[in-house]
Design an enzyme around this catalytic site. Sequence first.
Site, PDB file in Angstrom:
ATOM      1  N   SER A   1     -11.264  -5.307  -1.208  1.00 16.06           N
ATOM      2  CA  SER A   1     -11.109  -4.138  -0.353  1.00 16.06           C
ATOM      3  C   SER A   1     -11.761  -2.944  -1.017  1.00 16.06           C
ATOM      4  O   SER A   1     -11.502  -2.677  -2.203  1.00 16.06           O
ATOM      5  CB  SER A   1      -9.624  -3.848  -0.103  1.00 16.06           C
ATOM      6  OG  SER A   1      -9.457  -2.693   0.695  1.00 16.06           O
TER       7      SER A   1
ATOM      8  N   THR B   1      -4.010   2.695  -2.512  1.00 12.51           N
ATOM      9  CA  THR B   1      -3.271   3.956  -2.618  1.00 12.51           C
ATOM     10  C   THR B   1      -4.125   5.167  -2.268  1.00 12.51           C
ATOM     11  O   THR B   1      -3.770   6.296  -2.598  1.00 12.51           O
ATOM     12  CB  THR B   1      -2.711   4.114  -4.049  1.00 12.51           C
ATOM     13  OG1 THR B   1      -3.791   4.015  -4.987  1.00 12.51           O
ATOM     14  CG2 THR B   1      -1.684   3.034  -4.358  1.00 12.51           C
ATOM     15  N   SER B   2      -5.245   4.916  -1.582  1.00  9.94           N
ATOM     16  CA  SER B   2      -6.126   6.003  -1.162  1.00  9.94           C
ATOM     17  C   SER B   2      -6.189   6.004   0.365  1.00  9.94           C
ATOM     18  O   SER B   2      -7.242   5.822   0.958  1.00  9.94           O
ATOM     19  CB  SER B   2      -7.523   5.813  -1.779  1.00  9.94           C
ATOM     20  OG  SER B   2      -8.334   6.933  -1.538  1.00  9.94           O
ATOM     21  N   LYS B   3      -5.032   6.224   0.976  1.00 12.17           N
ATOM     22  CA  LYS B   3      -4.897   6.011   2.412  1.00 12.17           C
ATOM     23  C   LYS B   3      -4.181   7.175   3.086  1.00 12.17           C
ATOM     24  O   LYS B   3      -3.315   7.825   2.486  1.00 12.17           O
ATOM     25  CB  LYS B   3      -4.098   4.726   2.679  1.00 12.17           C
ATOM     26  CG  LYS B   3      -4.775   3.452   2.135  1.00 12.17           C
ATOM     27  CD  LYS B   3      -3.858   2.244   2.271  1.00 12.17           C
ATOM     28  CE  LYS B   3      -4.509   0.982   1.726  1.00 12.17           C
ATOM     29  NZ  LYS B   3      -5.494   0.404   2.626  1.00 12.17           N
TER      30      LYS B   3
ATOM     31  N   SER C   1       0.835  -1.207   0.000  1.00 10.86           N
ATOM     32  CA  SER C   1       0.000   0.000   0.000  1.00 10.86           C
ATOM     33  C   SER C   1       0.865   1.251   0.000  1.00 10.86           C
ATOM     34  O   SER C   1       2.067   1.199   0.293  1.00 10.86           O
ATOM     35  CB  SER C   1      -0.916   0.022   1.237  1.00 10.86           C
ATOM     36  OG  SER C   1      -1.895  -0.988   1.184  1.00 10.86           O
TER      37      SER C   1
ATOM     38  N   CYS D   1      -4.876  -0.540   8.691  1.00  8.45           N
ATOM     39  CA  CYS D   1      -4.213  -0.989   7.469  1.00  8.45           C
ATOM     40  C   CYS D   1      -2.958  -1.734   7.882  1.00  8.45           C
ATOM     41  O   CYS D   1      -2.000  -1.120   8.378  1.00  8.45           O
ATOM     42  CB  CYS D   1      -3.850   0.181   6.554  1.00  8.45           C
ATOM     43  SG  CYS D   1      -2.911  -0.360   5.093  1.00  8.45           S
TER      44      CYS D   1
ATOM     45  N   SER E   1      -7.925   1.226  -3.783  1.00  8.93           N
ATOM     46  CA  SER E   1      -8.038   1.203  -2.320  1.00  8.93           C
ATOM     47  C   SER E   1      -6.663   1.140  -1.658  1.00  8.93           C
ATOM     48  O   SER E   1      -6.470   1.645  -0.559  1.00  8.93           O
ATOM     49  CB  SER E   1      -8.879   0.003  -1.877  1.00  8.93           C
ATOM     50  OG  SER E   1      -8.228  -1.223  -2.158  1.00  8.93           O
TER      51      SER E   1
ATOM     52  N   MET F   1      -4.341  -7.510   1.689  1.00 10.23           N
ATOM     53  CA  MET F   1      -4.280  -6.524   2.762  1.00 10.23           C
ATOM     54  C   MET F   1      -3.571  -7.163   3.964  1.00 10.23           C
ATOM     55  O   MET F   1      -3.788  -8.338   4.269  1.00 10.23           O
ATOM     56  CB  MET F   1      -5.688  -6.102   3.173  1.00 10.23           C
ATOM     57  CG  MET F   1      -6.540  -5.560   2.026  1.00 10.23           C
ATOM     58  SD  MET F   1      -7.284  -6.857   0.996  1.00 10.23           S
ATOM     59  CE  MET F   1      -8.686  -7.307   2.019  1.00 10.23           C
TER      60      MET F   1
ATOM     61  N   ASN G   1      -0.780  -3.243   5.971  1.00 11.44           N
ATOM     62  CA  ASN G   1       0.375  -2.943   5.132  1.00 11.44           C
ATOM     63  C   ASN G   1       1.071  -1.655   5.570  1.00 11.44           C
ATOM     64  O   ASN G   1       2.288  -1.625   5.753  1.00 11.44           O
ATOM     65  CB  ASN G   1      -0.054  -2.851   3.665  1.00 11.44           C
ATOM     66  CG  ASN G   1      -0.114  -4.208   2.993  1.00 11.44           C
ATOM     67  OD1 ASN G   1       0.883  -4.904   2.898  1.00 11.44           O
ATOM     68  ND2 ASN G   1      -1.290  -4.600   2.546  1.00 11.44           N
TER      69      ASN G   1
END
Length: 396
Positions: free
Chosen positions: A309, A68-70, A19, A104, A66, A318, A106
């Site tokens: 996810s 890379t939207s963290k 991620s 998360c 999902s 994940m 990762n």
Amino acid sequence: MAHLPQIKVPATYMRGGTSKGVFFRLQDLPVAAQQSGAARDALLLRVIGSPDPYGKQIDGMGGATSSTSKTVILSKSSKPDHDVDYLFGQVAIDKAFVDWSGNCGNLSAAVGAFAISAGLVDAERIPQNGIATIRVWQANISKTIIAHVPMTDGAVQETGDFELDGVTFPAAEVQLEFMDPAADEEGAGGSMFPTGNLVDDLDVPGVGMLKATMINAGIPTIFINAEAIGYTGTELQDAINGDAKALAMFETIRAHGALRMGLIKDISEAAQRQHTPKVAFVAKAADYTSSSGKQVQTADIDLLVRALSMGKLHHAMMGTAAVAIGTAAAIPGTLVNLAAGGGTRTAVRFGHPSGTLRVGAEATQVNGEWSVTKAIMSRSARVLMEGWVRIPGGGF
């Protein structure tokens, strides 16, 4: 024409496991965003570039998946015997929504490194060379994570020869211990198996009756058998993410599983809880070709797992779902355990779309209740960019 200038906020863009996310120190956020609420959510949405009806997040730091939207917010820990408090926000891509309901796994691999570099860990806790043991309080789920971060000449070591399927380049290995990983979700009674069963019959409208293992470990996860929904367990992303009917089916399964797990009180609430629970399907080990073209052999793995996810099949796995897989595999009779061949085990290697991953867990049963002291796996992490992120001013 009047306009508001952009503001800049200190931030670091990091990869953790498979991620990527934007990391902040709590103290660096605008004052209004230092507390949970609408201002914080609005800030993070703008940073990532959501909501984006085009689904691309072109006007932000997000990568339109999902994974890379963290976002991550860290601060010195308020908990005894912990170094840093870690809060994770999963940002929806096409909706104005930040989901704070889970962790998360990762990005957990990057938390220790960021905390050290950002001055959030007391200097006496950091060796000049060797391994720094960073005690992380995961604030979303109120759990402890121990991150073992390699140090060289007083700095975090990021490069190395550890290879992680789903990540193109090797890096330094970061071992993570997820302590007492059974999630204590509100409404789930703190039980690893909120229904009291290792396997349930889950009645899903439009699908029928499915066998399901619903577990709170790492992250609430619903496991079903691949063959029960017409899959083999060797599928890659395109086979599912390009099929609107399949995605709708998985969301229906997820929503009804969430209701049975006590995570929501009405099916309609599932739409506002996209990050949890996860839904995954399992199958016995089989040969397949990963998304990179790598051949995965039956002999190399114990079982196959594919997980979704934020409404899409994940390109790898994940980290928190890997904890759920390892935990469920260690408990005889779960669908995960049965797919792996049954019996007692303390570690499992599973095949995912990008390759394989090994996770260990030790389960014990006391008075009919299962518990797991910790789950262990290795990831890697590194800084991609650091400095400031800029967003249009106003409202923060």
